[in-house]
Motif scaffolding. Structure first.
Motif, PDB file in Angstrom:
ATOM      1  N   THR A 132      11.180   7.908  -0.979  1.00  0.00           N
ATOM      2  CA  THR A 132      11.174   8.504  -2.321  1.00  0.00           C
ATOM      3  C   THR A 132      10.615   7.490  -3.305  1.00  0.00           C
ATOM      4  OG1 THR A 132      13.447   7.798  -2.685  1.00  0.00           O
ATOM      5  CG2 THR A 132      13.129  10.040  -1.888  1.00  0.00           C
ATOM      6  N   PRO A 133       9.908   7.964  -4.323  1.00  0.00           N
ATOM      7  CA  PRO A 133       9.359   7.034  -5.311  1.00  0.00           C
ATOM      8  C   PRO A 133      10.484   6.438  -6.143  1.00  0.00           C
ATOM      9  CG  PRO A 133       8.943   9.285  -5.992  1.00  0.00           C
ATOM     10  CD  PRO A 133       9.568   9.347  -4.622  1.00  0.00           C
ATOM     11  N   PRO A 134      10.255   5.268  -6.725  1.00  0.00           N
ATOM     12  CA  PRO A 134      11.284   4.675  -7.577  1.00  0.00           C
ATOM     13  C   PRO A 134      11.528   5.547  -8.805  1.00  0.00           C
ATOM     14  CG  PRO A 134       9.229   3.435  -7.736  1.00  0.00           C
ATOM     15  CD  PRO A 134       9.049   4.468  -6.664  1.00  0.00           C
ATOM     16  N   ALA A 135      12.752   5.499  -9.313  1.00  0.00           N
ATOM     17  CA  ALA A 135      13.078   6.259 -10.531  1.00  0.00           C
ATOM     18  C   ALA A 135      12.267   5.692 -11.684  1.00  0.00           C
ATOM     19  CB  ALA A 135      14.567   6.152 -10.831  1.00  0.00           C
TER      20      ALA A 135
ATOM     21  N   THR B  19       7.988  11.491   0.206  1.00  0.00           N
ATOM     22  CA  THR B  19       6.782  11.499   1.038  1.00  0.00           C
ATOM     23  C   THR B  19       7.141  11.133   2.473  1.00  0.00           C
ATOM     24  OG1 THR B  19       5.485  10.788  -0.877  1.00  0.00           O
ATOM     25  CG2 THR B  19       4.482  10.482   1.279  1.00  0.00           C
ATOM     26  N   ARG B  20       6.595  11.893   3.422  1.00  0.00           N
ATOM     27  CA  ARG B  20       6.783  11.571   4.835  1.00  0.00           C
ATOM     28  C   ARG B  20       5.790  10.471   5.195  1.00  0.00           C
ATOM     29  NH1 ARG B  20       8.492  13.215   9.836  1.00  0.00           N
ATOM     30  NH2 ARG B  20       7.022  12.958  11.547  1.00  0.00           N
TER      31      ARG B  20
ATOM     32  N   THR C  11       0.831  -1.211   0.000  1.00  0.00           N
ATOM     33  CA  THR C  11       0.000   0.000   0.000  1.00  0.00           C
ATOM     34  C   THR C  11       0.863   1.257   0.000  1.00  0.00           C
ATOM     35  OG1 THR C  11      -1.762  -1.151   1.179  1.00  0.00           O
ATOM     36  CG2 THR C  11      -1.810   1.254   1.256  1.00  0.00           C
ATOM     37  N   VAL C  12       1.856   1.315   0.893  1.00  0.00           N
ATOM     38  CA  VAL C  12       2.717   2.499   0.989  1.00  0.00           C
ATOM     39  C   VAL C  12       3.548   2.666  -0.281  1.00  0.00           C
ATOM     40  CG1 VAL C  12       4.664   3.526   2.236  1.00  0.00           C
ATOM     41  CG2 VAL C  12       2.739   2.571   3.498  1.00  0.00           C
TER      42      VAL C  12
ATOM     43  N   ALA D 281       4.631   5.943  -4.953  1.00  0.00           N
ATOM     44  CA  ALA D 281       4.832   5.996  -6.407  1.00  0.00           C
ATOM     45  C   ALA D 281       3.778   6.890  -7.063  1.00  0.00           C
ATOM     46  CB  ALA D 281       4.782   4.592  -7.001  1.00  0.00           C
ATOM     47  N   SER D 282       2.517   6.807  -6.610  1.00  0.00           N
ATOM     48  CA  SER D 282       1.462   7.628  -7.217  1.00  0.00           C
ATOM     49  C   SER D 282       1.614   9.107  -6.876  1.00  0.00           C
ATOM     50  CB  SER D 282       0.080   7.129  -6.816  1.00  0.00           C
ATOM     51  OG  SER D 282      -0.165   7.385  -5.452  1.00  0.00           O
TER      52      SER D 282
END
Length: 158
Positions: free
Chosen positions: A69-72, A52-53, A40-41, A46-47
């Motif tokens: 951090t979202p994936p590259a 994001t904290r 879920t996180v 990613a979205s």
């Protein structure tokens, strides 16, 4: 004005379930199980597309926080179709909330969409046919059914 990170807050409501809010908005009507939290996180970060904290508040009062951090993004293949050929973005579904009283605390409650109605015969027996290929639509009614108590709530979807 200082930069503000998106925030995902996970609040424990039992040993196995957490309520998820994103930027102050509750994610779902029901808590998420602990074994679903990672997926879920990951999906939420990613979205959101930016650091994001993520904060977890346990029932004992302890708080754990991190910034994820979202994936590259994956590099585009030279053989991939052009951006113009990409399918139109899918609309994000809106959430519908249903609630009812009279269930046993902690019991599993089934949530079911009513596909259609059928009538019982003269002996009280009923026969219902469901086509596995039929795509259920969120229209009509929903049933909340307590698996222990047998408590049933039928509600209209407006």
């Amino acid at each position: 004005m200082p930069a503000v990170l998106p925030q995902i807050l996970l609040e424990a409501v039992s040993a196995d379930a957490l309520v998820v809010t994103v930027n102050g908005d509750r994610l779902a009507a029901i808590p998420v199980r602990r074994d679903e939290i990672t997926a879920t996180v990951t999906e939420l970060v990613a979205s959101l597309g930016s650091p994001t904290r993520v904060e977890v508040r346990e029932m004992d009062g302890s708080v754990h926080a991190d910034i994820l951090t979202p994936p590259a993004p994956e590099p585009r293949s030279p053989f991939a179709p052009s951006e113009d050929d990409a399918p139109a973005p899918v609309a994000v579904p809106s959430l519908l909330e249903f609630s009812a009283d009279g269930f046993v605390p902690g019991e599993d409650v089934a949530v079911a969409l009513i596909l259609r109605h059928s009538s019982a015969g003269s002996t009280g027996a009923v026969r219902a046919l469901v086509d596995r290929g039929e795509a259920p639509r969120v229209t009509g009614e929903v049933i909340l059914l307590g698996r222990i108590s047998g408590t049933t709530s039928v509600q209209r979807i407006d």
